[in-house]
Design a protein around this motif. Structure first.
Motif: not given
Length: 246
Positions: A26, A75, A79, A90, A92, A111-113
């Motif tokens: 992530t 994810a 994290l 959150l 993908q 993933y990006w969050a």
């Protein structure tokens, strides 16, 4: 050894050689005033690797996908285990699976969050001195050389963030529930890396229909500034067909 036994032995060897492990990582962004900086920057936590490959280098938080685990759950779990953080948003990002990205074949579901600064400022890490040593915040625009292909992954996540801030209310993932227009503009400026005209910005966001003015004001050394909140009927960002999932 019979031909069948030989064939079985070769097939097992090929399967072992071609085995692909799946990891989940992530990229988690926040706004943070780093030491020596006057304005907030887009920052992310990195974890120092304690074993080979790339022992001692910084990398994205992540871990292996469990057999009976969904990707979103993995994810969130990895994290929390590596940084102690729980994101406000959150999504993908992409699957990275170049053959030479790792000594053994590993496909990373990335993933990006987003996490709000007041949560990020409470610190990162699992527990004790270990966490402080192995997890650290970095300016996303000036990273050291990271393990594997993680520099490339962060660049792609930044690109996604900068694109989405232009057509969604993704900035809300970096703000408190109530905020001033100046605070909202600061988020946009930090993400885009440039100054925005205050009058034009006010006109655009007030005409967007995403903001609801409150009757509250923030007081300080300047004149009181009205507090706004986002219209909760509007999603942070359009995820396309993924929004229809149960």
């Amino acid at each position: 050894m019979t031909r069948t036994a030989v064939d079985d032995h070769v097939s097992a060897a090929v399967d072992a050689t071609n085995a692909t492990r799946i990891a989940v990582s992530t990229v988690i962004f926040t706004l943070r005033r780093l030491p020596g900086g006057d304005t907030p920057v887009v920052a992310l936590p990195l974890v120092r690797r304690t074993r080979d490959p790339h022992e001692g280098q910084w990398s994205l938080p992540g871990g292996w996908l469990d057999v009976a685990e969904g990707l979103d759950a993995a994810a969130s779990r990895t994290l929390a285990e590596t940084t102690g953080l729980a994101p406000s948003y959150l999504e993908q990002l992409y699957a990275f699976g170049a053959v030479d990205r790792s000594p053994t074949r590993v496909v990373s579901i990335v993933y990006w969050a987003l996490i709000r600064p007041e949560i990020a400022s409470s610190g990162v890490g699992r527990s004790g001195a270990d966490a402080l040593e192995n997890v650290q915040w970095f300016d996303a625009a000036s990273l050291p050389r990271l393990a594997f292909d993680h520099n490339e992954i962060v660049e792609y996540a930044l690109w996604r963030l900068r694109n989405k801030v232009g057509y969604s209310r993704i900035a809300h993932g970096l703000l408190a529930d109530m905020f001033t227009l100046a605070e909202l503009r600061e988020v946009y400026e930090s993400i885009l890396g440039r100054r925005l005209d205050p009058a034009n910005f006010r006109r655009q966001v007030e005409n967007s229909g995403n903001l609801i003015p409150t009757e509250l004001f923030r007081t300080g050394s300047h004149r009181p500034a009205r507090l706004y909140r986002y219209n909760q009927d509007v999603e942070l960002a359009d995820r396309g067909p993924l929004d229809a999932r149960d």
